[in-house]
Design a protein around this motif. Structure first.
Motif, PDB file in Angstrom:
ATOM      1  N   MET A   1     -10.966  11.007 -32.451  1.00  0.00           N
ATOM      2  CA  MET A   1     -12.020  11.059 -33.466  1.00  0.00           C
ATOM      3  C   MET A   1     -13.225  11.830 -32.926  1.00  0.00           C
ATOM      4  SD  MET A   1     -13.947   7.875 -35.349  1.00  0.00           S
ATOM      5  CE  MET A   1     -15.234   8.185 -36.539  1.00  0.00           C
ATOM      6  N   THR A   2     -13.716  12.775 -33.724  1.00  0.00           N
ATOM      7  CA  THR A   2     -14.843  13.597 -33.309  1.00  0.00           C
ATOM      8  C   THR A   2     -16.123  12.767 -33.249  1.00  0.00           C
ATOM      9  OG1 THR A   2     -13.837  15.522 -34.369  1.00  0.00           O
ATOM     10  CG2 THR A   2     -16.171  15.671 -33.837  1.00  0.00           C
ATOM     11  N   GLU A   3     -16.883  12.939 -32.180  1.00  0.00           N
ATOM     12  CA  GLU A   3     -18.142  12.206 -32.052  1.00  0.00           C
ATOM     13  C   GLU A   3     -19.171  12.734 -33.034  1.00  0.00           C
ATOM     14  OE1 GLU A   3     -19.582  11.314 -28.023  1.00  0.00           O
ATOM     15  OE2 GLU A   3     -17.857  12.478 -27.329  1.00  0.00           O
ATOM     16  N   GLN A   4     -20.173  11.892 -33.328  1.00  0.00           N
ATOM     17  CA  GLN A   4     -21.233  12.324 -34.229  1.00  0.00           C
ATOM     18  C   GLN A   4     -22.264  13.158 -33.474  1.00  0.00           C
ATOM     19  OE1 GLN A   4     -23.084   8.696 -35.636  1.00  0.00           O
ATOM     20  NE2 GLN A   4     -24.643   8.742 -34.049  1.00  0.00           N
ATOM     21  N   LEU A   5     -23.019  13.927 -34.223  1.00  0.00           N
ATOM     22  CA  LEU A   5     -24.107  14.738 -33.683  1.00  0.00           C
ATOM     23  C   LEU A   5     -25.422  14.097 -34.111  1.00  0.00           C
ATOM     24  CD1 LEU A   5     -25.181  17.363 -32.355  1.00  0.00           C
ATOM     25  CD2 LEU A   5     -25.014  18.444 -34.619  1.00  0.00           C
ATOM     26  N   ASN A   6     -26.307  13.872 -33.150  1.00  0.00           N
ATOM     27  CA  ASN A   6     -27.635  13.322 -33.427  1.00  0.00           C
ATOM     28  C   ASN A   6     -28.661  14.440 -33.363  1.00  0.00           C
ATOM     29  OD1 ASN A   6     -27.346  10.151 -33.324  1.00  0.00           O
ATOM     30  ND2 ASN A   6     -26.059  10.982 -31.678  1.00  0.00           N
ATOM     31  N   ILE A   7     -29.546  14.461 -34.338  1.00  0.00           N
ATOM     32  CA  ILE A   7     -30.588  15.486 -34.397  1.00  0.00           C
ATOM     33  C   ILE A   7     -31.947  14.795 -34.449  1.00  0.00           C
ATOM     34  CG2 ILE A   7     -31.569  17.387 -35.738  1.00  0.00           C
ATOM     35  CD1 ILE A   7     -28.734  18.002 -36.705  1.00  0.00           C
ATOM     36  N   VAL A   8     -32.815  15.143 -33.514  1.00  0.00           N
ATOM     37  CA  VAL A   8     -34.161  14.569 -33.473  1.00  0.00           C
ATOM     38  C   VAL A   8     -35.111  15.542 -34.166  1.00  0.00           C
ATOM     39  CG1 VAL A   8     -35.973  13.585 -32.026  1.00  0.00           C
ATOM     40  CG2 VAL A   8     -33.601  13.564 -31.240  1.00  0.00           C
ATOM     41  N   GLY A   9     -35.647  15.134 -35.311  1.00  0.00           N
ATOM     42  CA  GLY A   9     -36.581  15.973 -36.047  1.00  0.00           C
ATOM     43  C   GLY A   9     -35.958  16.543 -37.311  1.00  0.00           C
ATOM     44  N   GLY A  10     -36.648  16.337 -38.416  1.00  0.00           N
ATOM     45  CA  GLY A  10     -36.139  16.805 -39.705  1.00  0.00           C
ATOM     46  C   GLY A  10     -36.962  17.924 -40.291  1.00  0.00           C
ATOM     47  N   GLY A  11     -37.493  18.791 -39.453  1.00  0.00           N
ATOM     48  CA  GLY A  11     -38.211  19.967 -39.940  1.00  0.00           C
ATOM     49  C   GLY A  11     -37.247  21.069 -40.343  1.00  0.00           C
ATOM     50  N   MET A  12     -37.713  22.305 -40.317  1.00  0.00           N
ATOM     51  CA  MET A  12     -36.872  23.440 -40.709  1.00  0.00           C
ATOM     52  C   MET A  12     -35.617  23.523 -39.842  1.00  0.00           C
ATOM     53  SD  MET A  12     -38.263  25.090 -43.249  1.00  0.00           S
ATOM     54  CE  MET A  12     -39.854  25.098 -44.078  1.00  0.00           C
ATOM     55  N   ALA A  13     -35.797  23.444 -38.529  1.00  0.00           N
ATOM     56  CA  ALA A  13     -34.670  23.603 -37.615  1.00  0.00           C
ATOM     57  C   ALA A  13     -33.710  22.425 -37.705  1.00  0.00           C
ATOM     58  CB  ALA A  13     -35.177  23.762 -36.183  1.00  0.00           C
ATOM     59  N   GLY A  14     -34.247  21.199 -37.683  1.00  0.00           N
ATOM     60  CA  GLY A  14     -33.386  20.026 -37.741  1.00  0.00           C
ATOM     61  C   GLY A  14     -32.625  19.929 -39.047  1.00  0.00           C
ATOM     62  N   TYR A 353     -41.449  29.739 -39.760  1.00  0.00           N
ATOM     63  CA  TYR A 353     -40.497  28.901 -40.476  1.00  0.00           C
ATOM     64  C   TYR A 353     -39.079  29.452 -40.388  1.00  0.00           C
ATOM     65  CZ  TYR A 353     -44.541  26.834 -42.954  1.00  0.00           C
ATOM     66  OH  TYR A 353     -45.702  26.197 -43.287  1.00  0.00           O
ATOM     67  N   VAL A 354     -38.937  30.748 -40.667  1.00  0.00           N
ATOM     68  CA  VAL A 354     -37.606  31.340 -40.751  1.00  0.00           C
ATOM     69  C   VAL A 354     -36.932  31.341 -39.386  1.00  0.00           C
ATOM     70  CG1 VAL A 354     -36.296  33.382 -41.453  1.00  0.00           C
ATOM     71  CG2 VAL A 354     -38.394  32.771 -42.673  1.00  0.00           C
ATOM     72  N   GLU A 355     -37.686  31.750 -38.360  1.00  0.00           N
ATOM     73  CA  GLU A 355     -37.129  31.766 -37.013  1.00  0.00           C
ATOM     74  C   GLU A 355     -36.716  30.364 -36.579  1.00  0.00           C
ATOM     75  OE1 GLU A 355     -39.938  35.331 -37.182  1.00  0.00           O
ATOM     76  OE2 GLU A 355     -39.772  33.341 -38.091  1.00  0.00           O
ATOM     77  N   SER A 356     -37.524  29.372 -36.906  1.00  0.00           N
ATOM     78  CA  SER A 356     -37.196  27.991 -36.540  1.00  0.00           C
ATOM     79  C   SER A 356     -35.909  27.541 -37.214  1.00  0.00           C
ATOM     80  CB  SER A 356     -38.342  27.060 -36.944  1.00  0.00           C
ATOM     81  OG  SER A 356     -39.517  27.381 -36.242  1.00  0.00           O
ATOM     82  N   ALA A 357     -35.816  27.799 -38.533  1.00  0.00           N
ATOM     83  CA  ALA A 357     -34.605  27.428 -39.262  1.00  0.00           C
ATOM     84  C   ALA A 357     -33.394  28.172 -38.725  1.00  0.00           C
ATOM     85  CB  ALA A 357     -34.787  27.714 -40.751  1.00  0.00           C
ATOM     86  N   ALA A 358     -33.578  29.439 -38.358  1.00  0.00           N
ATOM     87  CA  ALA A 358     -32.465  30.235 -37.829  1.00  0.00           C
ATOM     88  C   ALA A 358     -31.933  29.650 -36.530  1.00  0.00           C
ATOM     89  CB  ALA A 358     -32.912  31.683 -37.612  1.00  0.00           C
ATOM     90  N   MET A 359     -32.828  29.211 -35.644  1.00  0.00           N
ATOM     91  CA  MET A 359     -32.374  28.600 -34.397  1.00  0.00           C
ATOM     92  C   MET A 359     -31.705  27.255 -34.664  1.00  0.00           C
ATOM     93  SD  MET A 359     -32.912  30.841 -32.067  1.00  0.00           S
ATOM     94  CE  MET A 359     -32.357  31.915 -33.401  1.00  0.00           C
TER      95      MET A 359
END
Length: 451
Positions: A1-14, A353-359
């Motif tokens: 079973m594939t493990e889950q991915l945790n993301i800290v931060g819900g801004g553009m990038a997260g 904003y765009v660069e952050s979302a892109a990363m």
């Protein structure tokens, strides 16, 4: 079973990282501290809240590096670009967004995704186990920032970011101001009149500069050194660099004709851009400021047409932090000392904003591939995303590393007859090459690529 991915931060990038990983079949948990723990700049608990500006800048994918980045994100079915397009405002060739509906729409899409869970609460230290993306942005909480510093063994670099004020439209004197985009840019009449313009003669401009320089300003704590990102310089800092600096920057009068006095050439012009779809709010373009609140109202009401302005939000300044990524991150955006943790967004040293979302898009895809047992190479450096990730993970000089917008100077040079003088042809060569390389990178992952 594939493990889950945790993301800290819900801004553009997260937000973008979560979307990309979930679309690839990975279960994702977004850890967002807001609204339980607020920040100086954020006003809501929505994901992908826009703070400093409502503009994604140029949308020209043939002559602009950031417009090319828009194109690459759309081609990768990016959530941030989809929602930006859905909530776009007229902006004369730029992509401006109705910020509140945009953030609500991103939040709703992520909450409704069957593979995404959103947990409210602060993560205070770097996790030791599991798969993580840290996308906390420039306003990383103090506890987590301290944990990052403890792990990396270095002080995170810091600079100061400023926010522009927002004015209520019905408080602007339209017998003085007029609507026009610079050089009437835009395909429709609405786009050609996307900006509101307030003219100044020379005496008004000189008095405005004097007031700016004399105004009470936010002071820094002892020992702090203010390093500003050039794309967000406070207007007072620009004015301190020379009295004509603003007139050749955000207050340049070129390409504009006063609708009330067409034969009278303005010495300087203050532009305001619509900030919401209703047209009830306008932000003052390029007027990020560190003036104290009382001084702001006095100084900004010196602008012709804004004598009776009412402000929905005054400007402000806050400390931003980012990693020395060239020394700390590998080519897959992983922390070298803890490869189970990736970083994404502005905290990595990209700006905008765009660069952050892109990363975030890249981090989400790279993490998803790794969790599924595959190895996905970073995108080619000829692409906008590849140029950015190469810059932050080793292309930049670590000793002088500073936040960077995407620009053609980050791309491998093109061999073009006629040399560097034929700028339109050179930029078109960059973007044509990038689009082909990006399509190849997407095809490698089984994506349907644009025709």
């Amino acid at each position: 079973m594939t493990e889950q991915l945790n993301i800290v931060g819900g801004g553009m990038a997260g937000s973008e990282a979560a979307w990309q990983a979930a679309q690839a079949g990975i279960d994702v948990v977004i850890h967002e501290m807001r609204p339980k723990v607020g920040t100086f700049a954020h006003k809501t608990g929505d994901l992908a809240e826009m703070v400093c500006s409502n503009s994604f800048r140029s949308d020209d994918s043939e002559q602009s590096a950031v417009g090319l980045l828009h194109w690459e994100m759309r081609a990768a079915n990016g959530l941030i670009m989809e929602m930006a397009d859905a909530h776009a405002l007229p902006a004369g060739g730029a992509l401006a967004v109705d910020r509140d509906p945009f953030a609500r729409a991103v939040t709703e899409r992520l909450r409704n995704h069957p593979r995404i869970t959103i947990r409210e609460g602060e993560i205070t230290e770097l996790p030791k186990d599991g798969h993580w993306i840290v996308a906390t942005g420039p306003l990383t909480s103090g506890a987590l920032a301290e944990s990052i510093r403890a792990e990396t063994g270095t002080q995170a670099l810091a600079f100061f970011d400023a926010i522009a004020p927002i004015v209520y439209a019905d408080s602007i004197d339209m017998t003085v101001a007029w609507m026009q985009s610079r050089y009437d840019k835009g395909e429709t009449e609405e786009e050609q009149k996307a900006y509101l313009n307030c003219p100044m003669n020379k005496a008004q401009y000189e008095a405005f500069i004097d007031a700016l320089l004399a105004a009470d300003k936010t002071e820094f704590h002892e020992g702090e050194t203010a390093k500003y990102f050039d794309g967000c310089l406070p207007i007072e800092v620009m004015a301190e660099r020379g009295r004509e600096t603003l007139r050749h920057g955000p207050m340049k009068p070129v390409g504009l004709t006063n609708a009330h006095k067409p034969d009278e050439k303005a010495y300087a012009v203050v532009q305001l851009r619509r900030d919401n779809a209703l047209g009830t709010l306008f932000n003052i373009v390029g007027f990020q400021t560190k003036m104290k609140y009382g001084a702001q109202t006095d100084v900004f009401r010196m602008i012709p047409g804004l004598e009776n302005a009412s402000f929905a939000r005054l400007g402000g300044i806050h400390r931003n932090t980012f990693l020395n990524s060239p020394t700390l991150l590998d080519a897959h955006m992983r922390l070298k000392s803890r490869p189970n943790i990736r970083f994404a967004g502005q905290v990595t040293g990209v700006e905008g904003y765009v660069e952050s979302a892109a990363m975030g898009l890249l981090a989400g895809r790279l993490a998803a591939a790794e969790l599924q047992g595959a190895t996905l190479p970073p995108p080619p450096p000829e692409t906008a995303m590849g140029a950015l990730i190469h810059h932050i993970t080793g292309g930049a000089e670590a000793k002088t590393f500073q936040p960077m917008n995407v620009n053609f100077g980050l791309f491998p040079p093109v061999d073009l007859k006629g040399g560097r003088r034929n700028r339109p042809a050179r930029y078109k060569a960059y973007t044509d090459r990038a689009k082909a390389a990006w399509q190849g990178w997407l095809a490698m992952q089984g994506d349907a690529v644009p025709a």
